[in-house]
Write a protein that holds these residues in place. Structure first.
Motif, PDB file in Angstrom:
ATOM      1  N   SER A 146       0.843  -1.185   0.000  1.00  0.00           N
ATOM      2  CA  SER A 146       0.000   0.000   0.000  1.00  0.00           C
ATOM      3  C   SER A 146       0.882   1.239   0.000  1.00  0.00           C
ATOM      4  CB  SER A 146      -0.869  -0.025   1.265  1.00  0.00           C
ATOM      5  OG  SER A 146      -1.576   1.161   1.376  1.00  0.00           O
TER       6      SER A 146
ATOM      7  N   LYS B  81       0.528   1.895  -6.990  1.00  0.00           N
ATOM      8  CA  LYS B  81      -0.242   1.088  -7.955  1.00  0.00           C
ATOM      9  C   LYS B  81      -1.375   1.896  -8.585  1.00  0.00           C
ATOM     10  CE  LYS B  81      -1.270  -1.843  -4.749  1.00  0.00           C
ATOM     11  NZ  LYS B  81      -0.593  -1.222  -3.610  1.00  0.00           N
ATOM     12  N   SER B  82      -2.147   2.589  -7.749  1.00  0.00           N
ATOM     13  CA  SER B  82      -3.276   3.361  -8.291  1.00  0.00           C
ATOM     14  C   SER B  82      -2.793   4.490  -9.183  1.00  0.00           C
ATOM     15  CB  SER B  82      -4.117   3.968  -7.164  1.00  0.00           C
ATOM     16  OG  SER B  82      -4.370   3.022  -6.197  1.00  0.00           O
ATOM     17  N   THR B  83      -1.687   5.119  -8.781  1.00  0.00           N
ATOM     18  CA  THR B  83      -1.135   6.224  -9.567  1.00  0.00           C
ATOM     19  C   THR B  83      -0.731   5.717 -10.953  1.00  0.00           C
ATOM     20  OG1 THR B  83      -0.269   7.116  -7.510  1.00  0.00           O
ATOM     21  CG2 THR B  83       0.613   8.056  -9.524  1.00  0.00           C
TER      22      THR B  83
ATOM     23  N   ARG C 207      -0.142  11.311   1.732  1.00  0.00           N
ATOM     24  CA  ARG C 207      -1.448  11.015   1.126  1.00  0.00           C
ATOM     25  C   ARG C 207      -2.590  11.370   2.078  1.00  0.00           C
ATOM     26  NH1 ARG C 207      -2.723   4.999  -1.171  1.00  0.00           N
ATOM     27  NH2 ARG C 207      -3.127   4.587   1.018  1.00  0.00           N
TER      28      ARG C 207
ATOM     29  N   PHE D 181      10.584   6.590 -10.035  1.00  0.00           N
ATOM     30  CA  PHE D 181      10.618   7.613 -11.072  1.00  0.00           C
ATOM     31  C   PHE D 181       9.320   8.399 -10.992  1.00  0.00           C
ATOM     32  CE2 PHE D 181      12.622   3.760 -12.564  1.00  0.00           C
ATOM     33  CZ  PHE D 181      13.880   4.209 -12.910  1.00  0.00           C
TER      34      PHE D 181
HETATM   35  N1  LIG Z   1       6.646   7.585  -8.320  1.00  0.00           N
HETATM   36  C1  LIG Z   1       6.132   8.302  -7.340  1.00  0.00           C
HETATM   37  N2  LIG Z   1       6.845   9.294  -6.813  1.00  0.00           N
HETATM   38  C2  LIG Z   1       6.355  10.037  -5.793  1.00  0.00           C
HETATM   39  N3  LIG Z   1       5.128   9.870  -5.227  1.00  0.00           N
HETATM   40  C3  LIG Z   1       4.384   8.885  -5.726  1.00  0.00           C
HETATM   41  C4  LIG Z   1       4.833   8.046  -6.803  1.00  0.00           C
HETATM   42  N4  LIG Z   1       3.860   7.139  -7.066  1.00  0.00           N
HETATM   43  C5  LIG Z   1       2.862   7.405  -6.201  1.00  0.00           C
HETATM   44  N5  LIG Z   1       3.161   8.461  -5.409  1.00  0.00           N
HETATM   45  C6  LIG Z   1       2.328   9.042  -4.339  1.00  0.00           C
HETATM   46  O1  LIG Z   1       2.328   8.100  -3.260  1.00  0.00           O
HETATM   47  C7  LIG Z   1       1.026   8.004  -2.687  1.00  0.00           C
HETATM   48  C8  LIG Z   1       0.583   6.545  -2.754  1.00  0.00           C
HETATM   49  O2  LIG Z   1       0.330   6.189  -4.118  1.00  0.00           O
HETATM   50  P1  LIG Z   1      -0.923   5.269  -4.525  1.00  0.00           P
HETATM   51  O3  LIG Z   1      -2.156   5.732  -3.824  1.00  0.00           O
HETATM   52  O4  LIG Z   1      -0.934   5.207  -6.004  1.00  0.00           O
HETATM   53  O5  LIG Z   1      -0.444   3.872  -3.888  1.00  0.00           O
HETATM   54  P2  LIG Z   1      -1.148   2.449  -3.939  1.00  0.00           P
HETATM   55  O6  LIG Z   1      -0.051   1.469  -4.123  1.00  0.00           O
HETATM   56  O7  LIG Z   1      -2.236   2.420  -4.943  1.00  0.00           O
HETATM   57  O8  LIG Z   1      -1.746   2.327  -2.476  1.00  0.00           O
HETATM   58  P3  LIG Z   1      -3.061   1.511  -1.977  1.00  0.00           P
HETATM   59  O9  LIG Z   1      -2.746   0.055  -2.175  1.00  0.00           O
HETATM   60  O10 LIG Z   1      -3.135   1.908  -0.511  1.00  0.00           O
HETATM   61  O11 LIG Z   1      -4.231   1.997  -2.763  1.00  0.00           O
HETATM   62  C9  LIG Z   1       0.112   8.940  -3.468  1.00  0.00           C
HETATM   63  O12 LIG Z   1      -0.062  10.117  -2.713  1.00  0.00           O
HETATM   64  C10 LIG Z   1       0.878   9.203  -4.766  1.00  0.00           C
HETATM   65  O13 LIG Z   1       0.614  10.495  -5.254  1.00  0.00           O
END
Ligand SMILES: Nc1ncnc2c1ncn2[C@@H]1O[C@H](COP(=O)(O)OP(=O)(O)OP(=O)(O)O)[C@@H](O)[C@H]1O
Length: 194
Positions: A13, A17-19, A130, A169
């Motif tokens: 988490s 992944k969502s990004t 976040r 990245f």
């Molecule tokens: N490459 C990156 N560099 C910097 N910040 C990032 C990067 N990728 C994602 N983030 C930031 O990190 C935070 C977590 O990203 P995200 O919500 O996409 O994670 P996730 O793996 O989908 O988490 P979850 O499983 O809890 O949904 C967000 O605020 C996002 O903007």
């Protein structure tokens, strides 16, 4: 299953992944389709499948994978994946490490992409920034992230087209890399504009 090989995104988490998924769906509108998991989130949750209904479908073998956490049930139905494949789209699944283990036992044959942060400290900062977590849930996620990281490194999850994406990245720089990985796995997603 007929159609393009699905892509499984896994990772702790906060790894991004969502990004990444959002970026992929934006960049490649008709190339990827996201399979939303079926959920039972308690009897009072709006739009949630009933526990009995979901259990019946699980028993009938209609799910590729399913899991239960703190009384909630989550799962990916075969039908949802097939519907995306039928449109000739690459079905993207966002699945936790337990789900990945289950999927490895099925005939889905996806391309696995393990999205990992550069370090646990960076992950903690991302989760704090976040602003979605309490101190307690943050601790739980970081503990789970350490397990995920170790499992991803261990032999159990390697093989079968498992790729590692160290997602430090900026999203823009990462898409060409991802595209290269998919192409390497026989999944060509066209030219890139990012
Ligand atoms: N490459 C990156 N560099 C910097 N910040 C990032 C990067 N990728 C994602 N983030 C930031 O990190 C935070 C977590 O990203 P995200 O919500 O996409 O994670 P996730 O793996 O989908 O988490 P979850 O499983 O809890 O949904 C967000 O605020 C996002 O903007």
């Amino acid at each position: 299953m007929q159609g393009p090989r699905p892509v499984v995104l896994s990772g702790p988490s906060g790894a991004g992944k969502s990004t990444l998924l959002k970026k992929l769906l934006q960049e490649y509108k008709n190339v990827f389709g996201f399979s939303v998991s079926r959920e039972f989130l308690g009897p009072l949750a709006k739009g949630s499948t009933s526990r009995e209904e979901m259990q019946k479908e699980i028993d009938a073998g209609e799910f590729i994978e399913h899991a239960e956490f703190s009384g909630n049930m989550y799962g990916t139905s075969k039908g949802a994946v097939q519907a995306i494949q039928a449109q000739n789209q690459i079905c993207v699944l966002d699945i936790d490490i337990q789900g990945v283990k289950n999927i490895k036992r099925t005939e889905l044959n996806p391309i696995y992409i393990s999205v990992q942060p550069p370090s646990i400290d960076v992950l903690e900062k991302r989760l704090r920034d976040r602003q979605t977590e309490t101190e307690e849930s943050l601790r739980k996620r970081l503990t789970a992230a350490c397990v995920d990281l170790e499992l991803s490194k261990s032999g159990g999850l390697q093989g079968g087209g498992h790729w590692w994406l160290r997602w430090h990245f900026l999203p823009k720089g990462c898409i060409p890399l991802l595209r290269g990985m998919l192409a390497g796995a026989g999944c060509w997603i066209g030219s890139i504009t990012a």
